[in-house]
Design a protein around this motif. Structure first.
Motif, PDB file in Angstrom:
ATOM      1  N   ASP A  61       0.852  -1.190   0.000  1.00 31.97           N
ATOM      2  CA  ASP A  61       0.000   0.000   0.000  1.00 31.97           C
ATOM      3  C   ASP A  61       0.887   1.239   0.000  1.00 31.97           C
ATOM      4  OD1 ASP A  61       0.893   0.237   2.650  1.00 31.97           O
ATOM      5  OD2 ASP A  61      -0.960  -0.556   3.499  1.00 31.97           O
ATOM      6  N   ALA A  62       0.384   2.357   0.501  1.00 35.15           N
ATOM      7  CA  ALA A  62       1.099   3.631   0.394  1.00 35.15           C
ATOM      8  C   ALA A  62       2.453   3.604   1.101  1.00 35.15           C
ATOM      9  CB  ALA A  62       0.236   4.758   0.971  1.00 35.15           C
ATOM     10  N   ALA A  63       2.538   2.905   2.229  1.00 39.52           N
ATOM     11  CA  ALA A  63       3.811   2.866   2.961  1.00 39.52           C
ATOM     12  C   ALA A  63       4.885   2.149   2.146  1.00 39.52           C
ATOM     13  CB  ALA A  63       3.620   2.171   4.310  1.00 39.52           C
ATOM     14  N   ASP A  64       4.519   1.080   1.496  1.00 42.75           N
ATOM     15  CA  ASP A  64       5.476   0.356   0.662  1.00 42.75           C
ATOM     16  C   ASP A  64       5.860   1.180  -0.562  1.00 42.75           C
ATOM     17  OD1 ASP A  64       5.195  -2.419   2.067  1.00 42.75           O
ATOM     18  OD2 ASP A  64       3.148  -1.783   1.624  1.00 42.75           O
ATOM     19  N   ALA A  65       4.874   1.889  -1.129  1.00 41.82           N
ATOM     20  CA  ALA A  65       5.173   2.753  -2.270  1.00 41.82           C
ATOM     21  C   ALA A  65       6.166   3.831  -1.887  1.00 41.82           C
ATOM     22  CB  ALA A  65       3.878   3.379  -2.790  1.00 41.82           C
ATOM     23  N   GLU A  66       5.990   4.410  -0.706  1.00 42.47           N
ATOM     24  CA  GLU A  66       6.905   5.455  -0.263  1.00 42.47           C
ATOM     25  C   GLU A  66       8.323   4.907  -0.104  1.00 42.47           C
ATOM     26  OE1 GLU A  66       7.428   8.744   3.352  1.00 42.47           O
ATOM     27  OE2 GLU A  66       5.745   7.335   3.357  1.00 42.47           O
ATOM     28  N   ALA A  67       8.431   3.702   0.450  1.00 43.82           N
ATOM     29  CA  ALA A  67       9.758   3.103   0.619  1.00 43.82           C
ATOM     30  C   ALA A  67      10.415   2.834  -0.727  1.00 43.82           C
ATOM     31  CB  ALA A  67       9.633   1.806   1.420  1.00 43.82           C
ATOM     32  N   ALA A  68       9.644   2.324  -1.666  1.00 49.13           N
ATOM     33  CA  ALA A  68      10.196   2.022  -2.992  1.00 49.13           C
ATOM     34  C   ALA A  68      10.586   3.301  -3.729  1.00 49.13           C
ATOM     35  CB  ALA A  68       9.191   1.221  -3.802  1.00 49.13           C
ATOM     36  N   VAL A  69       9.755   4.325  -3.639  1.00 45.05           N
ATOM     37  CA  VAL A  69      10.057   5.585  -4.316  1.00 45.05           C
ATOM     38  C   VAL A  69      11.309   6.224  -3.721  1.00 45.05           C
ATOM     39  CG1 VAL A  69       9.239   7.935  -4.719  1.00 45.05           C
ATOM     40  CG2 VAL A  69       7.685   6.010  -5.049  1.00 45.05           C
ATOM     41  N   THR A  70      11.436   6.160  -2.410  1.00 49.32           N
ATOM     42  CA  THR A  70      12.640   6.700  -1.763  1.00 49.32           C
ATOM     43  C   THR A  70      13.886   5.984  -2.251  1.00 49.32           C
ATOM     44  OG1 THR A  70      11.395   7.329   0.228  1.00 49.32           O
ATOM     45  CG2 THR A  70      13.779   7.078   0.454  1.00 49.32           C
ATOM     46  N   SER A  71      13.814   4.668  -2.338  1.00 48.39           N
ATOM     47  CA  SER A  71      14.946   3.886  -2.831  1.00 48.39           C
ATOM     48  C   SER A  71      15.236   4.199  -4.294  1.00 48.39           C
ATOM     49  CB  SER A  71      14.653   2.391  -2.659  1.00 48.39           C
ATOM     50  OG  SER A  71      15.674   1.608  -3.242  1.00 48.39           O
ATOM     51  N   ALA A  72      14.187   4.302  -5.098  1.00 49.72           N
ATOM     52  CA  ALA A  72      14.369   4.588  -6.526  1.00 49.72           C
ATOM     53  C   ALA A  72      14.978   5.968  -6.733  1.00 49.72           C
ATOM     54  CB  ALA A  72      13.031   4.486  -7.243  1.00 49.72           C
ATOM     55  N   ARG A  73      14.511   6.949  -5.979  1.00 48.40           N
ATOM     56  CA  ARG A  73      15.041   8.305  -6.104  1.00 48.40           C
ATOM     57  C   ARG A  73      16.505   8.354  -5.679  1.00 48.40           C
ATOM     58  NH1 ARG A  73      14.160  11.886  -9.325  1.00 48.40           N
ATOM     59  NH2 ARG A  73      11.913  11.694  -8.978  1.00 48.40           N
ATOM     60  N   ALA A  74      16.826   7.650  -4.610  1.00 43.41           N
ATOM     61  CA  ALA A  74      18.223   7.626  -4.153  1.00 43.41           C
ATOM     62  C   ALA A  74      19.120   6.956  -5.188  1.00 43.41           C
ATOM     63  CB  ALA A  74      18.318   6.900  -2.811  1.00 43.41           C
ATOM     64  N   ALA A  75      18.632   5.879  -5.783  1.00 39.48           N
ATOM     65  CA  ALA A  75      19.421   5.188  -6.809  1.00 39.48           C
ATOM     66  C   ALA A  75      19.651   6.097  -8.007  1.00 39.48           C
ATOM     67  CB  ALA A  75      18.706   3.911  -7.240  1.00 39.48           C
ATOM     68  N   PHE A  76      18.632   6.842  -8.385  1.00 40.18           N
ATOM     69  CA  PHE A  76      18.781   7.748  -9.516  1.00 40.18           C
ATOM     70  C   PHE A  76      19.788   8.849  -9.192  1.00 40.18           C
ATOM     71  CE2 PHE A  76      17.421  11.280 -12.277  1.00 40.18           C
ATOM     72  CZ  PHE A  76      17.521  10.648 -13.503  1.00 40.18           C
ATOM     73  N   ALA A  77      19.724   9.378  -7.979  1.00 43.44           N
ATOM     74  CA  ALA A  77      20.645  10.444  -7.581  1.00 43.44           C
ATOM     75  C   ALA A  77      22.091   9.947  -7.523  1.00 43.44           C
ATOM     76  CB  ALA A  77      20.223  11.015  -6.233  1.00 43.44           C
ATOM     77  N   ARG A  78      22.278   8.702  -7.078  1.00 44.41           N
ATOM     78  CA  ARG A  78      23.636   8.150  -7.026  1.00 44.41           C
ATOM     79  C   ARG A  78      24.228   8.026  -8.419  1.00 44.41           C
ATOM     80  NH1 ARG A  78      21.231   4.662  -3.177  1.00 44.41           N
ATOM     81  NH2 ARG A  78      21.046   2.992  -4.721  1.00 44.41           N
ATOM     82  N   GLY A  79      23.410   7.772  -9.384  1.00 47.78           N
ATOM     83  CA  GLY A  79      23.875   7.718 -10.762  1.00 47.78           C
ATOM     84  C   GLY A  79      24.517   6.422 -11.185  1.00 47.78           C
ATOM     85  N   GLY A  80      24.466   5.402 -10.314  1.00 44.38           N
ATOM     86  CA  GLY A  80      25.098   4.138 -10.657  1.00 44.38           C
ATOM     87  C   GLY A  80      24.483   3.459 -11.863  1.00 44.38           C
TER      88      GLY A  80
END
Length: 502
Positions: A61-80
């Motif tokens: 639900d929304a809590a899992d979506a928030e966790a996934a989005v946070t991880s995805a955004r961090a991965a994008f920012a890292r640029g790996g």
């Protein structure tokens, strides 16, 4: 799974044996690990051919979506991944395709068990999914930027950059193939991708997550959130940190997703929605048996649970009675059977809700005066099966002539002129696909140009490969899957103007 992935099941017994050896992953895949939903909630996925419970799957639900989005955004920012050399992204996606190839029987079996399609069809889907991953991987270093024409005092560059975080919401009718169509170009372009599979068919997506991790896709770049559209899907659509939403499903849900995008951050939204595709047969066709067989397959393939199903068959009146008889004869060879039998053309309807919906449409067709030529009744016994159903004498005013049934129900219309056929074909809120059968090249060119459709199949149905874009017009959606155009959808243009010293 295991040793079975290297075996090649050929018979019904082989596939049942393989099904008995499956080990199912049922947890969400977030930040490179498999986890239960934050709430601890699960939902049940059922084999529609038997009614047997397959598994209890994490209901995000929304809590899992928030966790996934946070991880995805961090991965994008890292640029790996986003800033990784294109050739290296290509190798990772090629490894994923190789792993899918090595495990294609298991992946096909998961889709068959989950949503009821024949395993032979699922194997075809796997071939398409693998081809899509490989094609988009090869495209990574084939898309160039531009140098704009300027005077000698400036250099103007047009760069192509990834969007950021892409949420992909995919349907249940072609679970892994539709997944590939969405995630392959998005990943190839350098985005982080969060996949929400349908709650009716989540199992192959979770297995794909295991393979993606094995292929070396970095943490946070690919994640899978099983669950319902009104919970985790809505949360992704409303997220201020999701940059793009890509969706295949109903037009009604597509409209909701566009609203959610407007209510949040104006995220880019690509939709492939419903269809009520016309399949037009002119009297000048030479081999009517062949055309009739294709016309039947165009609606009865995958139990009619196909967005581009040729559900409106428009036949020139001078051959209509004869042609319908040929379609009925072809339909007799396309009866549903055990989805794990490679000889079955049709399988089970995905769930009880869809089963009831199809039968309701059939009832409406009878009540509104269409002539039921074959089928029309659910098949007794365990499982959710409906045989090929054909209505003749359908008019544009009838419900089954206008609304998407998403089942094995063919509506036959008659026409007397080319102009009438074009008008009837375009008389729909949808515009996903259209078919045209004729030997007259002048007619083919005239009619093709006037059909309001994202794709037109001439003397075939559903032709195409990875080089041709797939998508619709009108309320069938926007954007395109497959081809170079798909990768362009998941990237942004940046103009750079460099002033040069005189």
């Amino acid at each position: 799974m295991s040793q079975s992935t290297n075996e090649s099941p050929r018979t019904r017994d082989d596939w049942h044996t393989l099904a008995g050896s499956l080990s199912l992953e049922t947890r969400a895949f977030i930040d490179d690990v498999f986890v239960d939903a934050v709430s601890g909630e699960t939902f049940t996925t059922v084999n529609p051919a038997t009614g047997e419970v397959l598994a209890e799957v994490a209901s995000c639900d929304a809590a899992d979506a928030e966790a996934a989005v946070t991880s995805a955004r961090a991965a994008f920012a890292r640029g790996g991944w986003a800033r990784l050399a294109p050739a290296k992204r290509k190798k990772a996606l090629q490894r994923l395709a190789d792993l899918m190839e090595a495990n294609k029987h298991e992946l096909a079996l998961l889709d068959t068990l989950d949503m009821g399609k024949p395993v032979s069809s699922s194997l075809g889907d796997m071939a398409g999914a693998i081809a899509c991953i490989r094609y988009q991987a090869e495209c990574i270093d084939k898309l160039y930027g531009e140098v704009a024409p300027t005077g000698e005092d400036a250099l103007a560059l047009v760069l192509r950059e990834p969007l950021g975080v892409v949420a992909a919401i995919v349907p249940w009718n072609f679970p892994l193939m539709m997944t590939a169509w969405k995630i392959a170009p998005a990943l190839a372009a350098g985005n982080s991708v969060i996949l929400k599979p349908s709650e009716k068919s989540p199992l192959s997506a979770l297995r794909l997550a295991q393979l993606a991790r094995e292929a070396g896709i970095p943490t946070g770049v690919f994640q899978v959130l099983p669950g319902f559209g009104h919970t985790v899907g809505k949360a992704l659509a409303l997220s201020m940190e999701v940059d793009c939403l890509t969706f295949t499903g109903s037009t009604a849900v597509g409209k909701l997703l566009m609203q959610y995008a407007g209510e949040s951050n104006l995220k880019r939204v690509y939709l492939e929605c419903g269809g009520k595709s016309p399949n037009i047969v002119f009297a000048d066709c030479k081999d009517l048996d062949k055309v009739a067989s294709h016309a039947a397959a165009a609606i009865f393939h995958n139990q009619g649970e196909v967005c581009i199903a040729g559900s409106r068959l428009l036949v020139e009146n001078s051959i209509r009675e004869e042609f319908v008889e040929r379609v009925l004869k072809a339909a007799e060879t396309m009866q549903p059977g055990d989805p794990l039998d490679p000889e079955s053309f049709m399988g089970a309807i995905v769930d009880e809700t869809q089963h009831r919906r199809i039968l309701d449409y059939i009832r409406q067709g009878v009540e509104e005066g269409a002539r039921l030529r074959t089928g029309g009744q659910a098949i007794d016994g365990p499982g959710l099966f409906i045989p090929p159903t054909v209505f003749d004498g359908v008019t544009p005013a009838m419900t089954i002539g206008r609304e998407e049934v998403f089942g094995p129900v063919l509506a036959v219309f008659g026409f007397d002129s080319e102009e009438e056929a074009i008008t009837m074909a375009n008389d729909s809120v949808y515009g996903l696909a259209a078919g045209l059968w004729s030997q007259d090249i002048d007619r083919i060119m005239r009619v093709t140009r006037r059909l309001q459709s994202g794709q037109v199949f001439v003397n075939n149905w559903a032709g195409g490969d990875q080089t041709t874009p797939f998508g619709g017009v009108k309320q069938s959606g926007n954007g395109r899957d497959k081809s170079l155009h798909a990768q362009q959808e998941y990237s942004e243009l940046k103009s750079v103007w460099i002033s040069l010293a005189p």
